[in-house]
Design an enzyme around this catalytic site. Structure first.
Site: not given
Ligand code: IPM
Ligand code: MG
Length: 355
Positions: A187, A219, A243, A247
């Protein structure tokens, strides 16, 4: 070979998914003539309940003395009100830092059998989803100073050139082994730490002339992962961006439950964990998908134990299971056969072959 593995069941669905991965490892040991010794380690909420500390020194020591660590997941609502530095997640962060595993690899690859499970349009999925996220794991805002003063809370985001350079090298080296495209995500239109990030990446690029380096704002990257995932080969990014993006990226492959990860530092001793959390809502109900953990065990064999053939055997067993139409609830669709966590593990063990 004999290998000593520290095993952390953790909280929520952690114990269920890890047990299935251990069954798979045991079968691998039997087929390929290895011995895996397990040392059980308490970390997370269960360790808070037992010792008043999410990762007591004695537990970290067991991990440091092992050849690698296999982890399920930690956290849960029971521990929401404990002081910030005693949260279950703090145990995980201390473990990552204690092991020095700065490089977290999250492969975002759609299994051909799961094309239907992706929420993306068929025309996008058909272009291919196969990239890796290289996430810096022991720096940045996760490890800066955290404090609350009256009505103000402060979290410090700090990166040094050294920290950026070592993860940058992992990104370039990963790209060299793949399609030679590295996308550095930051960023830099707002953050100093991102401007430093970009500068270091471009300095490194001179040493890797065979890799094509591009820059992308985080973003925009979040948008591009949905719009055109086929453009990515290797993404390298800082801790919190990695992180969040991982996801998001996991979902386009069908389910976050499918994605494993490896975390390595200066030695072969790595930390292997699925990227999902402890899913307290379905804990203890035999509904969890153990494949993220089982595939993490495969990554352990490949990256820490130099057992590529064994890792391939696990991945082939997963592929055969998907071919046969078995699915846990997270990736169920019409015409597939619903199985629970234990049944899934059993089927993977059943499918394991030494060619
Ligand atoms: C991940 C999880 C962890 C992170 C949490 C549980 C601390 O979300 O491994 O992605 O944020 O690294
Ligand atoms: Mg995570």
């Amino acid at each position: 070979m004999v290998k000593n593995i520290a095993v952390i069941h953790g909280d929520g669905i952690g114990p269920e998914i890890v047990d299935e991965a251990l069954k798979v490892l045991n079968k691998v040991a039997e087929l390929f003539g290895h011995r895996f010794n397990y040392t059980y380690v308490d970390m997370g909420g269960c360790a808070i309940d037992k010792y008043g500390d999410p990762l007591p020194a004695s537990e970290l020591k067991k991990c440091l003395e092992s050849d690698s660590v296999l982890l399920g997941a930690v956290g849960g609502n029971e521990w929401n009100d404990v002081p910030a530095n005693m949260r279950p997640e703090k145990g995980l962060l201390r473990l990552r830092a204690g092991l020095g595993v700065y490089s977290n690899i999250r492969p975002i690859k759609i299994w051909k059998q799961l094309a239907e499970a992706s929420p993306l349009k068929k025309s996008i999925v058909e272009q291919g989803i196969d990239f890796i996220i290289v996430r810096e794991l022991i720096g940045g805002i996760y490890f800066g100073e955290h404090k609350t003063e009256g009505d103000t809370a402060i979290d410090v985001l700090r990166y040094s050139e050294y920290e950026i350079e070592r993860i940058g090298r992992i990104g370039f080296e990963a790209a060299q082994k793949r399609n030679k495209k590295l996308c550095s995500v930051e960023k830099s239109n707002v953050l100093d730490s991102s401007r430093l990030w970009k500068k270091v990446m471009h300095r490194l690029a001179d040493e890797y002339p065979d890799v094509e380096l591009s820059d992308m704002l985080v973003d925009n990257c979040a948008m591009q992962i949905i719009k055109n995932p086929a453009q990515f080969d290797v993404i390298v990014t800082e801790n919190m961006f990695g992180d969040i993006l991982s996801d998001e990226a996991s979902m386009i492959t069908g389910s976050i439950g499918m994605i494993p990860s490896s975390s390595l530092g200066a030695t072969a001793c790595g930390l292997y964990e699925p990227i999902h959390g402890s899913a307290p809502r379905i804990a203890g109900q035999d509904k969890a998908n153990p494949l993220g953990t089982i595939l993490s065990a495969a990554m352990m064999l490949r990256f820490s134990f130099e057992m590529a053939e064994e890792a391939n055997a696990i991945e082939n067993a997963v592929s055969a299971y998907l071919d046969a139409g078995f699915r846990t609830a997270d990736i169920m669709s019409d015409g597939t056969k619903l199985v629970g966590c234990r049944e899934c593990g059993k089927l993977i063990v059943h499918n394991l072959r030494k060619d």
